[in-house]
Design a protein around this motif. Structure first.
Motif, mmCIF file in Angstrom:
data_model
loop_
_atom_site.group_PDB
_atom_site.id
_atom_site.type_symbol
_atom_site.label_atom_id
_atom_site.label_comp_id
_atom_site.label_asym_id
_atom_site.label_seq_id
_atom_site.Cartn_x
_atom_site.Cartn_y
_atom_site.Cartn_z
ATOM 1 N N PRO A 68 -7.028 27.440 -35.297
ATOM 2 C CA PRO A 68 -7.847 27.984 -34.200
ATOM 3 C C PRO A 68 -8.167 26.932 -33.146
ATOM 4 N N ASP A 69 -8.513 27.403 -31.962
ATOM 5 C CA ASP A 69 -8.827 26.480 -30.860
ATOM 6 C C ASP A 69 -10.051 25.626 -31.159
ATOM 7 N N ASN A 70 -10.949 26.151 -31.998
ATOM 8 C CA ASN A 70 -12.166 25.385 -32.317
ATOM 9 C C ASN A 70 -11.995 24.527 -33.563
ATOM 10 N N PHE A 71 -10.743 24.191 -33.891
ATOM 11 C CA PHE A 71 -10.438 23.404 -35.079
ATOM 12 C C PHE A 71 -11.269 22.129 -35.136
ATOM 13 N N SER A 72 -11.808 21.892 -36.341
ATOM 14 C CA SER A 72 -12.532 20.653 -36.601
ATOM 15 C C SER A 72 -12.084 20.127 -37.956
ATOM 16 N N LEU A 73 -11.677 18.869 -38.011
ATOM 17 C CA LEU A 73 -11.091 18.311 -39.222
ATOM 18 C C LEU A 73 -12.036 18.399 -40.410
ATOM 19 N N GLY A 74 -13.315 18.235 -40.190
ATOM 20 C CA GLY A 74 -14.268 18.216 -41.297
ATOM 21 C C GLY A 74 -14.880 19.563 -41.624
ATOM 22 N N ASP A 75 -14.432 20.623 -40.977
ATOM 23 C CA ASP A 75 -15.046 21.939 -41.166
ATOM 24 C C ASP A 75 -13.962 22.964 -41.516
ATOM 25 N N CYS A 76 -13.866 23.316 -42.799
ATOM 26 C CA CYS A 76 -12.828 24.254 -43.243
ATOM 27 C C CYS A 76 -12.975 25.625 -42.590
ATOM 28 N N ALA A 77 -14.188 25.990 -42.179
ATOM 29 C CA ALA A 77 -14.412 27.296 -41.556
ATOM 30 C C ALA A 77 -13.705 27.417 -40.215
ATOM 31 N N THR A 78 -13.314 26.287 -39.623
ATOM 32 C CA THR A 78 -12.622 26.309 -38.325
ATOM 33 C C THR A 78 -11.108 26.190 -38.486
ATOM 34 N N GLN A 79 -10.626 26.190 -39.720
ATOM 35 C CA GLN A 79 -9.205 25.946 -39.969
ATOM 36 C C GLN A 79 -8.508 27.174 -40.558
ATOM 37 N N ARG A 80 -7.191 27.147 -40.531
ATOM 38 C CA ARG A 80 -6.388 28.144 -41.247
ATOM 39 C C ARG A 80 -6.336 27.728 -42.702
ATOM 40 N N ASN A 81 -6.785 28.588 -43.581
ATOM 41 C CA ASN A 81 -6.934 28.223 -44.988
ATOM 42 C C ASN A 81 -6.029 29.052 -45.902
ATOM 43 N N LEU A 82 -5.969 28.645 -47.171
ATOM 44 C CA LEU A 82 -5.170 29.358 -48.141
ATOM 45 C C LEU A 82 -5.722 30.769 -48.369
ATOM 46 N N SER A 83 -4.808 31.700 -48.562
ATOM 47 C CA SER A 83 -5.183 33.042 -49.002
ATOM 48 C C SER A 83 -5.300 33.033 -50.521
ATOM 49 N N ASP A 84 -5.771 34.153 -51.097
ATOM 50 C CA ASP A 84 -5.811 34.243 -52.557
ATOM 51 C C ASP A 84 -4.409 34.087 -53.130
ATOM 52 N N GLU A 85 -3.415 34.657 -52.442
ATOM 53 C CA GLU A 85 -2.028 34.518 -52.890
ATOM 54 C C GLU A 85 -1.592 33.061 -52.826
ATOM 55 N N GLY A 86 -2.039 32.352 -51.788
ATOM 56 C CA GLY A 86 -1.701 30.942 -51.665
ATOM 57 C C GLY A 86 -2.329 30.109 -52.774
ATOM 58 N N ARG A 87 -3.561 30.448 -53.137
ATOM 59 C CA ARG A 87 -4.204 29.715 -54.235
ATOM 60 C C ARG A 87 -3.460 29.936 -55.547
ATOM 61 N N GLU A 88 -3.050 31.176 -55.785
ATOM 62 C CA GLU A 88 -2.293 31.461 -56.998
ATOM 63 C C GLU A 88 -0.936 30.752 -56.962
ATOM 64 N N GLN A 89 -0.338 30.691 -55.786
ATOM 65 C CA GLN A 89 0.936 29.991 -55.636
ATOM 66 C C GLN A 89 0.778 28.510 -55.986
ATOM 67 N N ALA A 90 -0.290 27.895 -55.509
ATOM 68 C CA ALA A 90 -0.533 26.480 -55.803
ATOM 69 C C ALA A 90 -0.724 26.265 -57.298
ATOM 70 N N ARG A 91 -1.423 27.163 -57.960
ATOM 71 C CA ARG A 91 -1.608 27.050 -59.414
ATOM 72 C C ARG A 91 -0.266 27.164 -60.138
ATOM 73 N N ARG A 92 0.604 28.066 -59.659
ATOM 74 C CA ARG A 92 1.902 28.247 -60.315
ATOM 75 C C ARG A 92 2.773 27.002 -60.190
ATOM 76 N N ILE A 93 2.796 26.391 -58.999
ATOM 77 C CA ILE A 93 3.622 25.197 -58.846
ATOM 78 C C ILE A 93 3.042 24.046 -59.668
ATOM 79 N N GLY A 94 1.709 23.994 -59.784
ATOM 80 C CA GLY A 94 1.098 22.990 -60.659
ATOM 81 C C GLY A 94 1.509 23.192 -62.108
ATOM 82 N N ALA A 95 1.577 24.457 -62.540
ATOM 83 C CA ALA A 95 2.020 24.762 -63.896
ATOM 84 C C ALA A 95 3.463 24.323 -64.100
ATOM 85 N N ARG A 96 4.289 24.460 -63.067
ATOM 86 C CA ARG A 96 5.686 24.035 -63.182
ATOM 87 C C ARG A 96 5.782 22.514 -63.323
ATOM 88 N N PHE A 97 4.924 21.791 -62.600
ATOM 89 C CA PHE A 97 4.894 20.333 -62.782
ATOM 90 C C PHE A 97 4.569 20.008 -64.238
#
Length: 205
Positions: A68-97
């Protein structure tokens, strides 16, 4: 009339000896072992465990484009964040490691929230921030200096555990030439002359 090997056979018919040789060569070619995708993938994990290569991974699924235009490095509310699917994806790749013998890594992340969260959800070590992994998507004039810093850091890095970097598409593409999907892991070797050689990629799915 049955075929017989004699001087009177029709012109153009190949001698049985040559035909047998051709069939033997064809059979050898058809039956030759072929490296499966599973074996190739296992070889990549072997390289990571051995420490001869490192992993550079794009953050997991985070719907949208850029920040977003109001992006702030220290504020996650101003950023594009993981979706629930993205969080599950990250857990799956961690399991593969972990399933492939890497339950602890030297784990570094961009300071962007979607990268940090991806790294944390891998569950393979304490996450350390590395500014050289930050996105320059909105400021491409920073690419040259930032990639110089990243290469310098990589040249000096000598971790005891497998090295895993979580970052953005633009950083991975600039370093390796690969355009990774969300959550895709690129396995890389630093060559003696300071270049970066891609051994292959690992996808979550």
């Amino acid at each position: 009339m049955p075929f017989t090997d004699n001087p009177a056979r029709p012109r153009g018919r190949k001698p049985p000896r040559l035909l047998l040789l051709a069939c033997t060569l064809l059979a050898a070619f058809v039956c030759a072992p072929v490296t499966s995708a599973e074996e190739a993938g296992q070889a990549l994990w072997d390289k990571l465990r051995a420490g001869t290569h490192f992993a550079i991974m794009r953050h997991a699924l985070a719907p949208g484009f850029g920040d977003p235009d109001n992006f702030s490095l220290g504020d996650c509310a101003t950023q594009r964040n993981l979706s629930d699917e993205g969080r599950e994806q990250a857990r799956r790749i961690g399991a593969r490691f972990r399933d492939n013998g890497i339950d602890r890594a030297a784990l570094y992340s961009s300071q962007w929230c979607r990268c940090r969260e991806t790294a944390e959800l891998l569950g393979i070590g304490e996450v350390q921030e590395l500014p050289a992994l930050n996105s320059f998507f909105r400021r491409f004039e920073r690419e040259e200096a930032q990639m110089r810093d990243l290469r310098k850091w990589l040249a000096a890095a000598d971790p005891e555990d497998p090295l895993v970097l979580v970052t953005h598409q633009v950083v991975i593409t600039s370093l390796t030439g690969v355009f990774p999907q969300s959550g895709e892991v690129v396995v890389v070797r630093r060559t003696d002359n300071g270049d970066y050689e891609v051994a292959g990629t690992i996808r979550t799915e």
